[in-house]
Design a protein around this motif. Structure first.
Motif, PDB file in Angstrom:
ATOM      1  N   LEU A  70       7.204   4.555  -0.997  1.00 36.16           N
ATOM      2  CA  LEU A  70       6.193   4.863  -0.058  1.00 36.16           C
ATOM      3  C   LEU A  70       5.577   3.608   0.275  1.00 36.16           C
ATOM      4  CD1 LEU A  70       4.767   8.254  -1.134  1.00 36.16           C
ATOM      5  CD2 LEU A  70       6.028   7.909   0.836  1.00 36.16           C
ATOM      6  N   THR A  71       5.133   2.836  -0.671  1.00 36.48           N
ATOM      7  CA  THR A  71       4.328   1.684  -0.387  1.00 36.48           C
ATOM      8  C   THR A  71       5.212   0.676   0.588  1.00 36.48           C
ATOM      9  OG1 THR A  71       3.391   1.793  -2.630  1.00 36.48           O
ATOM     10  CG2 THR A  71       3.250  -0.471  -1.573  1.00 36.48           C
ATOM     11  N   ALA A  72       6.702   0.602   0.200  1.00 31.56           N
ATOM     12  CA  ALA A  72       7.293  -0.279   0.941  1.00 31.56           C
ATOM     13  C   ALA A  72       7.352  -0.004   2.604  1.00 31.56           C
ATOM     14  CB  ALA A  72       9.067  -0.239   0.424  1.00 31.56           C
ATOM     15  N   TYR A  73       7.545   1.407   2.826  1.00 30.93           N
ATOM     16  CA  TYR A  73       7.442   2.083   4.132  1.00 30.93           C
ATOM     17  C   TYR A  73       6.334   1.847   5.029  1.00 30.93           C
ATOM     18  CZ  TYR A  73      11.586   4.862   4.553  1.00 30.93           C
ATOM     19  OH  TYR A  73      13.017   5.248   4.685  1.00 30.93           O
ATOM     20  N   GLN A  74       5.013   1.274   4.020  1.00 34.69           N
ATOM     21  CA  GLN A  74       3.840   0.938   4.665  1.00 34.69           C
ATOM     22  C   GLN A  74       3.947   0.060   5.529  1.00 34.69           C
ATOM     23  OE1 GLN A  74       1.279   0.786   1.162  1.00 34.69           O
ATOM     24  NE2 GLN A  74      -0.073   2.457   1.932  1.00 34.69           N
ATOM     25  N   LEU A  75       4.897  -1.227   5.300  1.00 36.12           N
ATOM     26  CA  LEU A  75       4.948  -2.275   6.156  1.00 36.12           C
ATOM     27  C   LEU A  75       6.166  -1.962   7.275  1.00 36.12           C
ATOM     28  CD1 LEU A  75       4.366  -5.175   3.726  1.00 36.12           C
ATOM     29  CD2 LEU A  75       2.776  -3.947   5.070  1.00 36.12           C
ATOM     30  N   TYR A 129       3.503  -5.520  -6.318  1.00 36.63           N
ATOM     31  CA  TYR A 129       1.940  -5.754  -6.445  1.00 36.63           C
ATOM     32  C   TYR A 129       1.089  -4.812  -6.096  1.00 36.63           C
ATOM     33  CZ  TYR A 129      -2.034  -8.970  -6.856  1.00 36.63           C
ATOM     34  OH  TYR A 129      -3.198  -9.621  -7.060  1.00 36.63           O
ATOM     35  N   ASN A 130       1.398  -4.336  -4.738  1.00 35.34           N
ATOM     36  CA  ASN A 130       0.375  -2.929  -4.374  1.00 35.34           C
ATOM     37  C   ASN A 130       0.628  -1.818  -5.003  1.00 35.34           C
ATOM     38  OD1 ASN A 130      -1.132  -3.646  -1.402  1.00 35.34           O
ATOM     39  ND2 ASN A 130       0.198  -5.164  -1.733  1.00 35.34           N
ATOM     40  N   GLN A 131       1.855  -1.387  -5.507  1.00 40.09           N
ATOM     41  CA  GLN A 131       2.190  -0.297  -6.132  1.00 40.09           C
ATOM     42  C   GLN A 131       1.546  -0.267  -7.543  1.00 40.09           C
ATOM     43  OE1 GLN A 131       4.170   0.582  -9.051  1.00 40.09           O
ATOM     44  NE2 GLN A 131       3.717   3.068  -8.579  1.00 40.09           N
ATOM     45  N   SER A 132       1.469  -1.382  -8.062  1.00 33.87           N
ATOM     46  CA  SER A 132       0.793  -1.204  -9.483  1.00 33.87           C
ATOM     47  C   SER A 132      -0.585  -1.736  -9.463  1.00 33.87           C
ATOM     48  CB  SER A 132       1.643  -2.739 -10.190  1.00 33.87           C
ATOM     49  OG  SER A 132       1.350  -3.868  -9.515  1.00 33.87           O
ATOM     50  N   GLY A 133      -1.278  -1.701  -8.141  1.00 27.08           N
ATOM     51  CA  GLY A 133      -2.816  -1.986  -7.945  1.00 27.08           C
ATOM     52  C   GLY A 133      -3.079  -3.457  -8.581  1.00 27.08           C
ATOM     53  N   GLY A 134      -2.173  -4.337  -8.241  1.00 26.82           N
ATOM     54  CA  GLY A 134      -2.202  -5.655  -8.387  1.00 26.82           C
ATOM     55  C   GLY A 134      -2.097  -6.219  -9.977  1.00 26.82           C
ATOM     56  N   GLN A 135      -1.363  -5.336 -10.455  1.00 28.49           N
ATOM     57  CA  GLN A 135      -0.881  -5.789 -11.942  1.00 28.49           C
ATOM     58  C   GLN A 135       0.391  -6.192 -12.226  1.00 28.49           C
ATOM     59  OE1 GLN A 135      -3.547  -5.052 -14.252  1.00 28.49           O
ATOM     60  NE2 GLN A 135      -4.690  -4.793 -12.490  1.00 28.49           N
ATOM     61  N   TYR A 136       1.381  -6.255 -11.176  1.00 28.93           N
ATOM     62  CA  TYR A 136       2.532  -6.564 -11.611  1.00 28.93           C
ATOM     63  C   TYR A 136       3.265  -7.593 -10.418  1.00 28.93           C
ATOM     64  CZ  TYR A 136       7.512  -6.390 -13.463  1.00 28.93           C
ATOM     65  OH  TYR A 136       8.906  -6.659 -13.922  1.00 28.93           O
ATOM     66  N   ILE A 137       3.773  -8.760 -10.801  1.00 27.85           N
ATOM     67  CA  ILE A 137       4.648  -9.380  -9.484  1.00 27.85           C
ATOM     68  C   ILE A 137       5.890  -9.301 -10.429  1.00 27.85           C
ATOM     69  CG2 ILE A 137       4.985 -11.595  -8.556  1.00 27.85           C
ATOM     70  CD1 ILE A 137       1.838 -12.258  -9.344  1.00 27.85           C
ATOM     71  N   ILE A 138       7.014  -8.625  -9.461  1.00 29.68           N
ATOM     72  CA  ILE A 138       8.373  -8.349 -10.051  1.00 29.68           C
ATOM     73  C   ILE A 138       9.022  -9.677 -10.102  1.00 29.68           C
ATOM     74  CG2 ILE A 138       9.194  -8.086  -7.719  1.00 29.68           C
ATOM     75  CD1 ILE A 138      10.992  -5.462  -9.242  1.00 29.68           C
ATOM     76  N   GLY A 181      -3.169  -4.478   0.159  1.00 19.84           N
ATOM     77  CA  GLY A 181      -3.273  -3.942   1.652  1.00 19.84           C
ATOM     78  C   GLY A 181      -2.887  -5.119   2.599  1.00 19.84           C
ATOM     79  N   TRP A 182      -3.328  -4.947   3.890  1.00 18.31           N
ATOM     80  CA  TRP A 182      -3.078  -5.910   4.900  1.00 18.31           C
ATOM     81  C   TRP A 182      -3.549  -7.017   4.505  1.00 18.31           C
ATOM     82  CZ3 TRP A 182       0.496  -5.282   8.784  1.00 18.31           C
ATOM     83  CH2 TRP A 182       0.354  -6.177   9.783  1.00 18.31           C
TER      84      TRP A 182
END
Length: 444
Positions: free
Chosen positions: A298-303, A357-366, A319-320
Motif C-alpha cells: 500500500l505504501t508503494a502504491y502511494q507514489l 523507510y515510510n512503511q517502518s515510520g523512518g526506522q528502516y532503510i532496506i 510522506g511527500w
C-alpha cells in the motif's frame, strides 16, 4: 477534515453533499447550529470583502480573514452533514462568499482544478518547470564546452520562489487593468501572463570563457550558466505595485497560506489512498498476506504515477518530498542523463528505499544506504513460485529493482517500480526481472 489542499478541492464538492444532506433528518441540530454560526461569521466578512471590490482592494487583511472564515465554516458544515444535519441555508452563505473571494487575489487558491480550460495550476507549474530545464539543456547543446559552471542552476534552489511567483501573479491578475480580472480560472491568456512573471523572476543568463592552454595543452572552454532569482518584494518594486497591491501581496505571503501554495505548486501532494483504491489493491493480494507486507504494498502504491524517474534520486522523507518535481542537475555518474537538468524524483532503488523507510515510520532503510545491489544483498534468494507481495525483484546484474505488489486475475506476478522508460512509478508484469529475493526485513 484532512489537510487543506488547494482550497477548491475540499469546498468544491460541498454543493452536492449539501443536496444529499438536506434530504436527511436534522438529528445533529447542535452541529448544524455550529455550522450556521461559522457561516454567519463568514457572511459578516462578506460585506467587508464586497467593499474591497469597490475600494480597489484596500482591505487585504479582511479578505484574508474571509478566506480563513470560509475554511472554518467548511469544516463545520462537513461535520454537520456527516452527522445527518441539513445545512442548505449555511451553505448558500458560504458559496456566496466564495464567489466574492474568487474575484480577488485569494482566488489563486481555487485554481487547483481544471475549470473547463484544460489547465490546472499544478500542471502549469510542471509545464514551466519543464520549459526551464529545456532552456538550460538548449544552452548547453548550442555552446560546446569542456567544463560547466552552473552556479545555482545546478541545485534545487533554481526555482525556489514559486510561492513568490504565484503571489505576484495573483495580485497582478486581479488588480492590473491590462490583465484579466479573475485568477481562479487558468486560461491560455493567463498562462502566458504567468509564464512572463516566471521568467522575469527566474532569468537564465550564460557566457563562455576560454582559458588558453600551455604550450602542449589545448584551450579550455568553460560554459557559465547563472539563474537570477527574484523574490516578491523585488518584483513589487520592478512592477511598480501601489500601496493597495503591496498590502494584498503582504497578506498572501502570510505563513498560514504556505500549505495552500505548496498544493498549487505540486511541492505538497496528498498521497493517501482512498478507501476505493485500497480495496482494489487488496483484491490483488493473497487473503493470508501478513499485515506488514500488505502495508509495504500500500505504501508503494502511494507514489504510483506521481514521481519522476531521476538517476541517483534518493529520499528519506516521511510522506511527500517537496523536492520532487523541482528542476535539478543529475550529479550521479553512469547515465546518459548525468550532467543534465531534470525534474527531481527517484531512481529504482530510491523508490524501494522510500517505501520501506515510510512503511517502518523512518526506522528502516532496506539497502542500508546502497543501491539495488546492496538491497539484493539483504535478501534471501527464493524461487518465483514462492513469491509474495513485498518481495524484491531484480534485473540481471542488479541494474534495476522493483517490489512484488500482487497478482493479476490470471495469477501472473505484478511488479511496482520506478522505471526510467516510463519516467514514473508504474505497475507492470515481471518481464525483464530475472531474480527474486525475500527481504530480511520481514524476519521470515
Amino acid at each position: 477534515m484532512q489537510k487543506i489542499r488547494g482550497a477548491s478541492r475540499g469546498i468544491g464538492r460541498l454543493t452536492d453533499q449539501t443536496t444529499r444532506a438536506a434530504a436527511q433528518s436534522a438529528a445533529a441540530r447542535g452541529a448544524v447550529q455550529s455550522a450556521k454560526e461559522a457561516a454567519a461569521q463568514a457572511a459578516r466578512y462578506q460585506q467587508t470583502a464586497k467593499a474591497a471590490q469597490t475600494a480597489v482592494q484596500k482591505t487585504a487583511q479582511a479578505a484574508g480573514r474571509a478566506l480563513r472564515a470560509i475554511l472554518a465554516a467548511a469544516r463545520s458544515l462537513l461535520a454537520a452533514m456527516m452527522a445527518g444535519g441539513s445545512t442548505v441555508v449555511s451553505m448558500v452563505l458560504v458559496i456566496c462568499l466564495i464567489g466574492v473571494l474568487i474575484a480577488s487575489p485569494f482566488g489563486i487558491f481555487f485554481s487547483g482544478e481544471d475549470s473547463g480550460t484544460g489547465y490546472t495550476m499544478p500542471e502549469a507549474v510542471r509545464t514551466l518547470n519543464g520549459e526551464f530545464t529545456d532552456r538550460i539543456e538548449q544552452i548547453k547543446a548550442e555552446n560546446p564546452y569542456d567544463e560547466l559552471d552552473m552556479d545555482n542552476a545546478g541545485s534545487a534552489a533554481m526555482i525556489s520562489n514559486w510561492r513568490d511567483v504565484l503571489a505576484i501573479y495573483a495580485v497582478r491578475t486581479t488588480t492590473d487593468d491590462t490583465s484579466p480580472d479573475e485568477v481562479a480560472t487558468l486560461t491560455e491568456e493567463k498562462l502566458d501572463i504567468l509564464r512572463q512573471i516566471f521568467w522575469d523572476m527566474n532569468a537564465i543568463s550564460y557566457w563562455v570563457e576560454t582559458i588558453s592552454g600551455d604550450k602542449d595543452e589545448s584551450d579550455t572552454v568553460i560554459l557559465h550558466i547563472t539563474v537570477t532569482v527574484k523574490d516578491h518584494l523585488q518584483m513589487a518594486d520592478e512592477y511598480r505595485f501601489n500601496a493597495e497591491q503591496r498590502k494584498l501581496l503582504e497578506e498572501l505571503m502570510q505563513p498560514e497560506y504556505q500549505e495552500l501554495f505548496m498544493a498549487l505548486t505540486g511541492s505538497y501532494q496528498d498521497i493517501d489512498l482512498s478507501p476505493e483504491e485500497i480495496q482494489e489493491i487488496i483484491k490483488k493480494l493473497p487473503a493470508d498476506l501478513s499485515e506488514e507486507r500488505k502495508q509495504v504494498v500500500l505504501t508503494a502504491y502511494q507514489l504510483l504515477g506521481k514521481v519522476n524517474y531521476f538517476w541517483g534520486g534518493k529520499s528519506l522523507v516521511l510522506g511527500w518530498d517537496s523536492r520532487w518535481g523541482t528542476p535539478m542537475k543529475v550529479t550521479a555518474a553512469g547515465s546518459s542523463s548525468s550532467g543534465t537538468v531534470r525534474l527531481f524524483g527517484l531512481d529504482c532503488s530510491g523508490f524501494v528505499d522510500w517505501v520501506f523507510y515510510n512503511q517502518s515510520g523512518g526506522q528502516y532503510i532496506i539497502g542500508h544506504g546502497g543501491g539495488a545491489s546492496a538491497q539484493h544483498s539483504y535478501c534471501t534468494p527464493i524461487s518465483w513460485s514462492d513469491a509474495k507481495p513485498g518481495d524484491l525483484v531484480f534485473y540481471p546484474g542488479d541494474s534495476h529493482v522493483g517490489i512484488v505488489c500482487g497478482f493479476d486475475s490470471s495469477g501472473n506476478i505484478l511488479i511496482i517500480h520506478c522505471a526510467s522508460s516510463s519516467n514514473n512509478v508504474v505497475v507492470t508484469g515481471k518481464i525483464g526481472f530475472t531474480t527474486i529475493g525475500r527481504p530480511e526485513y520481514y524476519g521470515e
